[in-house]
Design a protein around this motif. Structure first.
Motif, PDB file in Angstrom:
ATOM      1  N   LEU A 224       4.037  -5.771   7.470  1.00 12.16           N
ATOM      2  CA  LEU A 224       2.679  -6.158   7.110  1.00 12.16           C
ATOM      3  C   LEU A 224       2.581  -7.654   6.894  1.00 12.16           C
ATOM      4  CD1 LEU A 224       1.790  -3.426   4.438  1.00 12.16           C
ATOM      5  CD2 LEU A 224       1.870  -3.214   6.927  1.00 12.16           C
ATOM      6  N   LEU A 225       1.518  -8.246   7.432  1.00 11.99           N
ATOM      7  CA  LEU A 225       1.207  -9.654   7.201  1.00 11.99           C
ATOM      8  C   LEU A 225      -0.284  -9.758   6.889  1.00 11.99           C
ATOM      9  CD1 LEU A 225       3.137 -11.277  10.192  1.00 11.99           C
ATOM     10  CD2 LEU A 225       3.860 -11.218   7.802  1.00 11.99           C
ATOM     11  N   ALA A 226      -0.624 -10.478   5.816  1.00 14.71           N
ATOM     12  CA  ALA A 226      -2.024 -10.646   5.442  1.00 14.71           C
ATOM     13  C   ALA A 226      -2.237 -12.085   4.987  1.00 14.71           C
ATOM     14  CB  ALA A 226      -2.411  -9.672   4.335  1.00 14.71           C
ATOM     15  N   ARG A 227      -3.403 -12.636   5.366  1.00 13.29           N
ATOM     16  CA  ARG A 227      -3.660 -14.041   5.016  1.00 13.29           C
ATOM     17  C   ARG A 227      -5.156 -14.243   4.795  1.00 13.29           C
ATOM     18  NH1 ARG A 227      -5.323 -17.930   8.290  1.00 13.29           N
ATOM     19  NH2 ARG A 227      -4.769 -16.710  10.149  1.00 13.29           N
ATOM     20  N   THR A 228      -5.488 -15.006   3.737  1.00 14.91           N
ATOM     21  CA  THR A 228      -6.861 -15.422   3.490  1.00 14.91           C
ATOM     22  C   THR A 228      -6.871 -16.892   3.121  1.00 14.91           C
ATOM     23  OG1 THR A 228      -8.860 -15.081   2.168  1.00 14.91           O
ATOM     24  CG2 THR A 228      -6.758 -14.688   1.072  1.00 14.91           C
ATOM     25  N   THR A 229      -7.975 -17.563   3.405  1.00 19.18           N
ATOM     26  CA  THR A 229      -8.076 -18.992   3.108  1.00 19.18           C
ATOM     27  C   THR A 229      -8.754 -19.231   1.766  1.00 19.18           C
ATOM     28  OG1 THR A 229      -8.205 -19.477   5.473  1.00 19.18           O
ATOM     29  CG2 THR A 229      -8.892 -21.229   3.957  1.00 19.18           C
ATOM     30  N   ARG A 230      -9.879 -18.564   1.538  1.00 21.59           N
ATOM     31  CA  ARG A 230     -10.641 -18.797   0.305  1.00 21.59           C
ATOM     32  C   ARG A 230     -10.839 -17.508  -0.478  1.00 21.59           C
ATOM     33  NH1 ARG A 230     -13.340 -21.734   4.327  1.00 21.59           N
ATOM     34  NH2 ARG A 230     -13.070 -23.999   4.116  1.00 21.59           N
ATOM     35  N   GLY A 231      -9.861 -16.689  -0.501  1.00 27.99           N
ATOM     36  CA  GLY A 231      -9.906 -15.460  -1.280  1.00 27.99           C
ATOM     37  C   GLY A 231      -8.558 -15.207  -1.906  1.00 27.99           C
ATOM     38  N   LYS A 232      -8.337 -13.997  -2.363  1.00 23.04           N
ATOM     39  CA  LYS A 232      -7.064 -13.627  -2.971  1.00 23.04           C
ATOM     40  C   LYS A 232      -6.498 -12.399  -2.271  1.00 23.04           C
ATOM     41  CE  LYS A 232      -7.946 -15.461  -7.612  1.00 23.04           C
ATOM     42  NZ  LYS A 232      -8.013 -15.135  -9.069  1.00 23.04           N
ATOM     43  N   VAL A 233      -5.175 -12.320  -2.292  1.00 32.26           N
ATOM     44  CA  VAL A 233      -4.478 -11.161  -1.749  1.00 32.26           C
ATOM     45  C   VAL A 233      -3.905 -10.351  -2.903  1.00 32.26           C
ATOM     46  CG1 VAL A 233      -2.514 -10.365  -0.395  1.00 32.26           C
ATOM     47  CG2 VAL A 233      -3.909 -12.258   0.450  1.00 32.26           C
ATOM     48  N   SER A 234      -4.145  -9.047  -2.892  1.00 29.36           N
ATOM     49  CA  SER A 234      -3.525  -8.147  -3.868  1.00 29.36           C
ATOM     50  C   SER A 234      -2.871  -7.002  -3.106  1.00 29.36           C
ATOM     51  CB  SER A 234      -4.561  -7.605  -4.857  1.00 29.36           C
ATOM     52  OG  SER A 234      -5.560  -6.856  -4.187  1.00 29.36           O
ATOM     53  N   ALA A 235      -1.747  -6.528  -3.642  1.00 30.14           N
ATOM     54  CA  ALA A 235      -1.001  -5.493  -2.926  1.00 30.14           C
ATOM     55  C   ALA A 235      -0.334  -4.538  -3.907  1.00 30.14           C
ATOM     56  CB  ALA A 235       0.047  -6.125  -2.021  1.00 30.14           C
ATOM     57  N   GLU A 236      -0.468  -3.246  -3.641  1.00 35.26           N
ATOM     58  CA  GLU A 236       0.253  -2.203  -4.368  1.00 35.26           C
ATOM     59  C   GLU A 236       1.025  -1.413  -3.323  1.00 35.26           C
ATOM     60  OE1 GLU A 236      -2.529   0.093  -6.550  1.00 35.26           O
ATOM     61  OE2 GLU A 236      -3.265  -1.595  -7.754  1.00 35.26           O
ATOM     62  N   LEU A 237       2.305  -1.763  -3.165  1.00 33.36           N
ATOM     63  CA  LEU A 237       3.108  -1.219  -2.079  1.00 33.36           C
ATOM     64  C   LEU A 237       4.399  -0.616  -2.616  1.00 33.36           C
ATOM     65  CD1 LEU A 237       2.681  -4.164   0.453  1.00 33.36           C
ATOM     66  CD2 LEU A 237       1.492  -1.966   0.483  1.00 33.36           C
ATOM     67  N   ASN A 238       4.879   0.397  -1.920  1.00 34.99           N
ATOM     68  CA  ASN A 238       6.112   1.083  -2.322  1.00 34.99           C
ATOM     69  C   ASN A 238       7.324   0.455  -1.635  1.00 34.99           C
ATOM     70  OD1 ASN A 238       4.470   2.905  -3.764  1.00 34.99           O
ATOM     71  ND2 ASN A 238       4.216   4.199  -1.951  1.00 34.99           N
ATOM     72  N   THR A 239       7.524  -0.807  -1.902  1.00 36.78           N
ATOM     73  CA  THR A 239       8.678  -1.507  -1.348  1.00 36.78           C
ATOM     74  C   THR A 239       8.999  -2.714  -2.212  1.00 36.78           C
ATOM     75  OG1 THR A 239       9.552  -2.658   0.602  1.00 36.78           O
ATOM     76  CG2 THR A 239       7.215  -2.931   0.150  1.00 36.78           C
ATOM     77  N   LYS A 240      10.274  -3.054  -2.254  1.00 35.16           N
ATOM     78  CA  LYS A 240      10.693  -4.271  -2.941  1.00 35.16           C
ATOM     79  C   LYS A 240      10.803  -5.441  -1.978  1.00 35.16           C
ATOM     80  CE  LYS A 240      13.286  -1.807  -6.543  1.00 35.16           C
ATOM     81  NZ  LYS A 240      14.615  -1.608  -7.181  1.00 35.16           N
ATOM     82  N   ARG A 241      10.720  -5.129  -0.697  1.00 36.20           N
ATOM     83  CA  ARG A 241      10.825  -6.192   0.316  1.00 36.20           C
ATOM     84  C   ARG A 241       9.440  -6.733   0.628  1.00 36.20           C
ATOM     85  NH1 ARG A 241      14.060  -3.766   5.208  1.00 36.20           N
ATOM     86  NH2 ARG A 241      12.767  -1.938   4.751  1.00 36.20           N
ATOM     87  N   LYS A 242       8.931  -7.508  -0.311  1.00 34.60           N
ATOM     88  CA  LYS A 242       7.594  -8.054  -0.121  1.00 34.60           C
ATOM     89  C   LYS A 242       7.479  -9.403  -0.815  1.00 34.60           C
ATOM     90  CE  LYS A 242       5.731  -5.582  -4.143  1.00 34.60           C
ATOM     91  NZ  LYS A 242       4.760  -4.580  -4.629  1.00 34.60           N
ATOM     92  N   SER A 243       6.605 -10.231  -0.286  1.00 35.21           N
ATOM     93  CA  SER A 243       6.275 -11.528  -0.875  1.00 35.21           C
ATOM     94  C   SER A 243       4.760 -11.595  -1.001  1.00 35.21           C
ATOM     95  CB  SER A 243       6.790 -12.669   0.004  1.00 35.21           C
ATOM     96  OG  SER A 243       6.293 -13.918  -0.464  1.00 35.21           O
ATOM     97  N   VAL A 244       4.282 -11.616  -2.251  1.00 28.73           N
ATOM     98  CA  VAL A 244       2.841 -11.633  -2.504  1.00 28.73           C
ATOM     99  C   VAL A 244       2.488 -12.951  -3.172  1.00 28.73           C
ATOM    100  CG1 VAL A 244       0.891 -10.449  -3.551  1.00 28.73           C
ATOM    101  CG2 VAL A 244       2.872  -9.131  -2.804  1.00 28.73           C
TER     102      VAL A 244
END
Length: 286
Positions: A224-244
């Motif tokens: 998964l890859l997600a990107r925003t310029t003028r907003g925020k990213v939130s994530a609730e995922l079942n993995t430890k391999r993530k960068s938020v």
């Protein structure tokens, strides 16, 4: 003896007819949901007339996309179904100063199909005063191209080469797979995936002015890859391999796999997985 033979022939014919009837499968029901509502005024100076038209098309051959062009005003919804043909419901709306003129305007709209292209137009190519929305049922393995300007686009349960493009409208993707590219300028993006993981090259969905809501199963494989310029990213995922980070997300779910990307400029992104359900303890008696 003659009557005995006649009776045997009748019994044999009846048995053959019954066997043939059992072998004939009933055609799947066409579950259209698009329908006209009660007549309403388009605005203070206009009346509105609505009608639906149903069409049956052959499914496009492998490697050929079904292209649906909603023109200036109109949205498109595409769903997979159990049939082998393409079923279309077109909802045609005319707007004019009087009910009679609105009805005449709608009647002048021609919904044409040629070379796997579905589109509507008036004979004189006038685009004002009418619109057509489409509800389309296709075989699950179908390539589709959807185009709109002022309308939302939706695809559900379809796997293939999928292209969605609109300007003012939202994008909805439900249980899709394949090679999916979707973009809008002004509208939200809603994604809900199913199954154990993505099947196909990948997903890329983008908006400029809109939020992104992304739902995944509790157990899923993908990158998964997600990107925003003028907003925020939130994530609730079942993995430890993530960068938020505030504006970016990178995560590997399960064993990884196809790259799934979403982006927006002016909007937030929320990615969610429900918590994994723990397996019930083994029964000692077993």
């Amino acid at each position: 003896m003659k009557y005995v033979l006649l009776g045997l022939c009748l019994l044999l014919n009846a048995g053959a007819a019954l066997a043939q009837k059992k072998n004939v499968q009933a055609a799947p029901t066409i579950p259209f949901t698009l329908a006209c509502t009660s007549p309403v005024a388009a605005n203070a100076l206009q009346k509105q007339y609505c009608e639906t038209r149903d069409l049956t098309l052959p499914a496009p051959p492998a490697g050929t996309a079904l292209t649906i062009d909603a023109r200036v005003n109109g949205g498109i919804s595409v769903r997979a179904w159990a049939g082998s043909t393409v079923q279309v419901r077109a909802l045609v709306v005319g707007r004019a100063a009087t009910p009679e003129a609105a009805k005449a305007l709608a009647a002048a709209v021609q919904v044409a199909t040629q070379n796997n292209l579905l589109r509507a137009a008036r004979a004189n190519e006038v685009l004002d005063g009418w619109s057509v929305d489409y509800e389309v049922l296709v075989p699950a393995q179908t390539d589709v191209v959807l185009k709109a300007v002022n309308g939302s686009l939706s695809v559900e349960g379809v796997s293939g080469n999928i292209r969605l493009e609109t300007t003012n409208g939202g994008l909805t993707l439900r249980n899709v797979n394949g090679n999916v590219r979707a973009q809008t300028t002004n509208g939200p993006v809603s994604i809900a995936l199913a199954g154990p993981g993505w099947l196909g090259p990948g997903l890329e969905a983008a908006t400029v002015n809109g939020s992104v809501e992304w739902q995944l199963p509790a157990v899923y494989a993908g990158t998964l890859l997600a990107r925003t310029t003028r907003g925020k990213v939130s994530a609730e995922l079942n993995t430890k391999r993530k960068s938020v980070l505030p504006h970016n997300l990178a995560a590997t779910l399960g064993k990884g796999g196809a790259q799934l990307k979403v982006s927006t400029v002016n909007g937030s992104i929320a990615v969610r997985q429900p918590a994994e359900t723990a397996a019930p303890p083994a029964d000692p008696a077993e």
